[in-house]
Design an enzyme around this catalytic site. Sequence first.
Site, PDB file in Angstrom:
ATOM      1  N   ASN A  64       0.904  -1.161   0.000  1.00 12.83           N
ATOM      2  CA  ASN A  64       0.000   0.000   0.000  1.00 12.83           C
ATOM      3  C   ASN A  64       0.942   1.209   0.000  1.00 12.83           C
ATOM      4  O   ASN A  64       1.649   1.435   0.978  1.00 12.83           O
ATOM      5  CB  ASN A  64      -0.843  -0.070   1.271  1.00 12.83           C
ATOM      6  CG  ASN A  64      -2.019   0.893   1.334  1.00 12.83           C
ATOM      7  OD1 ASN A  64      -2.636   1.001   2.387  1.00 12.83           O
ATOM      8  ND2 ASN A  64      -2.332   1.588   0.260  1.00 12.83           N
ATOM      9  N   CYS A  75      -5.639   5.187   7.766  1.00 15.70           N
ATOM     10  CA  CYS A  75      -5.011   4.225   6.864  1.00 15.70           C
ATOM     11  C   CYS A  75      -4.047   3.398   7.697  1.00 15.70           C
ATOM     12  O   CYS A  75      -3.017   3.892   8.156  1.00 15.70           O
ATOM     13  CB  CYS A  75      -4.290   4.944   5.735  1.00 15.70           C
ATOM     14  SG  CYS A  75      -3.389   3.810   4.666  1.00 15.70           S
ATOM     15  N   GLY A  76      -4.400   2.123   7.912  1.00 13.41           N
ATOM     16  CA  GLY A  76      -3.634   1.248   8.805  1.00 13.41           C
ATOM     17  C   GLY A  76      -2.211   0.994   8.337  1.00 13.41           C
ATOM     18  O   GLY A  76      -1.309   0.796   9.154  1.00 13.41           O
ATOM     19  N   ASN A  77      -1.996   1.009   7.019  1.00 16.21           N
ATOM     20  CA  ASN A  77      -0.630   0.843   6.518  1.00 16.21           C
ATOM     21  C   ASN A  77       0.115   2.181   6.537  1.00 16.21           C
ATOM     22  O   ASN A  77       1.309   2.237   6.835  1.00 16.21           O
ATOM     23  CB  ASN A  77      -0.656   0.284   5.089  1.00 16.21           C
ATOM     24  CG  ASN A  77      -1.252  -1.114   5.036  1.00 16.21           C
ATOM     25  OD1 ASN A  77      -0.809  -2.013   5.740  1.00 16.21           O
ATOM     26  ND2 ASN A  77      -2.280  -1.294   4.218  1.00 16.21           N
ATOM     27  N   ASN A 122     -14.999   0.666  10.364  1.00 17.77           N
ATOM     28  CA  ASN A 122     -15.528   0.590   8.990  1.00 17.77           C
ATOM     29  C   ASN A 122     -16.082  -0.819   8.760  1.00 17.77           C
ATOM     30  O   ASN A 122     -15.750  -1.753   9.489  1.00 17.77           O
ATOM     31  CB  ASN A 122     -14.445   0.975   7.962  1.00 17.77           C
ATOM     32  CG  ASN A 122     -13.177   0.131   8.094  1.00 17.77           C
ATOM     33  OD1 ASN A 122     -13.064  -0.689   9.012  1.00 17.77           O
ATOM     34  ND2 ASN A 122     -12.244   0.341   7.208  1.00 17.77           N
ATOM     35  N   ASN A 138     -16.506  -3.504   2.826  1.00 17.89           N
ATOM     36  CA  ASN A 138     -15.288  -4.125   2.327  1.00 17.89           C
ATOM     37  C   ASN A 138     -15.521  -5.629   2.306  1.00 17.89           C
ATOM     38  O   ASN A 138     -16.310  -6.151   3.104  1.00 17.89           O
ATOM     39  CB  ASN A 138     -14.116  -3.795   3.258  1.00 17.89           C
ATOM     40  CG  ASN A 138     -13.837  -2.301   3.314  1.00 17.89           C
ATOM     41  OD1 ASN A 138     -13.292  -1.734   2.390  1.00 17.89           O
ATOM     42  ND2 ASN A 138     -14.231  -1.652   4.415  1.00 17.89           N
ATOM     43  N   CYS A 151      -4.874  -4.702   3.289  1.00 11.35           N
ATOM     44  CA  CYS A 151      -5.825  -3.816   3.965  1.00 11.35           C
ATOM     45  C   CYS A 151      -5.716  -4.095   5.455  1.00 11.35           C
ATOM     46  O   CYS A 151      -6.017  -5.201   5.917  1.00 11.35           O
ATOM     47  CB  CYS A 151      -7.239  -4.079   3.455  1.00 11.35           C
ATOM     48  SG  CYS A 151      -8.511  -3.209   4.388  1.00 11.35           S
TER      49      CYS A 151
END
Lengths: 310, 310
Positions: free
Chosen positions: B21, B93-95, B182, B215, B242
């Site tokens: 990502n 954004c986790g990454n 989410n 998702n 993700c």
Amino acid sequence: MSRDADLLADLVVLKAHGTGNDFVVLVDPDDTLVDLAADTVVALCDRHMGIGADGVIRLGGPPAAGAFGEVEVDGAQVAMDYRNGDGRVVEMCGNGIRVSARIAVDHGLVAADAEQVAVATRSGVRIVDLHRGDGVVTGATVDMGPASTVAARIGLDPDVDTADLVLAGIPERHWSAVSMGNPHVVATVDDLDGVDLATLGPTVETHDAFAEGTNVNLVEVDPEGHLRLRTWERGVGETMACGSGTCAAVAALADRGVVDLDEGPVEVEVEVAGGRLVVRRDDRGHLLLTGPAEVVARLDLDPGWLARLA
Amino acid sequence: MSRDADLLADLVVLKAHGTGNDFVVLVDPDDTLVDLAADTVVALCDRHMGIGADGVIRLGGPPAAGAFGEVEVDGAQVAMDYRNGDGRVVEMCGNGIRVSARIAVDHGLVAADAEQVAVATRSGVRIVDLHRGDGVVTGATVDMGPASTVAARIGLDPDVDTADLVLAGIPERHWSAVSMGNPHVVATVDDLDGVDLATLGPTVETHDAFAEGTNVNLVEVDPEGHLRLRTWERGVGETMACGSGTCAAVAALADRGVVDLDEGPVEVEVEVAGGRLVVRRDDRGHLLLTGPAEVVARLDLDPGWLARLA
């Protein structure tokens, strides 16, 4: 670190493009990275974990005889040593050669005020005329050689029925076979954006009639005579711009009288997804392709990233 | 030049990624580019004519109250101001947060020997634990908060029939609804590589049962219990990794007893297209996500490229 990583750390590395056909360029006037590993190319071109590009250009110094095997490289000032994103060596790249000539000027491989650069490629030496704006090279014109509209030149087998190409979406009697050294089919269509090129492209590319496969070019001519082009590149897919395809399209349309290349120095503009290209024909019948050469950034590759190269 | 171009020319600009990502990171401790234009983000993220990335992270200094509207940012040392490649502001954004914490160390926004960084996001302040190898930060662990496997939390409407999801390819009674803030659907499949996620993903994402869309995460569990995951991200498509989907997948499998997060400090490894992520649950029930944070290169944007920014 690997040998490539050590050498890469000492080179100027750039990201650049010509009408959206993008490259990682390694400025290597001392030819330290002639043996660039395919794995290094793949890592650089990885669009998520590397820099991301269609291919890598190693811009070398004046090549010694034999640098590109049997290919004549006499008189070249620099060498465009091109590899596709998958690591394979490729003969020629019409967008890459403009970028190569520009960077040769920017980084002192030729004189800062040079008007021409002789670039060795695996298809021979090409003379590139430079165009400047605000003192910086912004584009170039490359002699792409003559076009041949003799069908046999693209490996078209006259004994194979091509009627089913009409079913595939190419209008009957509206397609031409053109060789620019590599094979092209050029077809005119009424609604360029409506074409499902992801389906049509591979159908035509792999049709039995084309012994060596073919690139597929679709052109829309609007009422004012403006040309818009989409190209399916053999072995690649749809691209933002294809230099030889643009020349092939103009040659096909000239052959059919849609454009006239003979009246004085006529320039034909072609709109592609990545911008605008211009084609004219010189008095030897060669097609001269003019387009932009843009540098996005200079890159200092991170030592940690280099350390993971094989 | 535009205002953004002038300011960009003075910032450290990096290309970096977490499990594929990828981001253009603008190191902006003085918060000069808070008003970064959407057009600038789009130009930077363009994979052919720009640098190319999934999004742009503006890594700002300690945020003032109100920097992210109503969101509490007290105690944060840096701010991750994230925008998707289309220019839209995104909450979390986790990454990207792992990458942000690493770069905060690399570029002196926090102490060089920091073990933790408090990063403000539009979802609140997250504490990021840093992991080092050879003295360089190579990865980080982020508290992704608690998972909820209460279906209503992802907006699942119990009155809408979901039998047709089976026809779409998600095995009956083998899918779970998980909220990580989410919405996520998690389904186990026997042949992960055989799934046509380009078709299944949008079918499930836009199913009437999911009021806010969802998702879509598919997991394959091999006989040794190893997990492999593919994620269709809402509004994006299939991605290489993700972070919230990885946590959702582990939470769903824990709920079904396929993995056990309760016996001591159990770590669950998940293989994704972009590498490997690790999830564990702390004693508050929060999921902690560990993964790499990699820098590819530092970029000096070309003046000519900057000059074309709107």
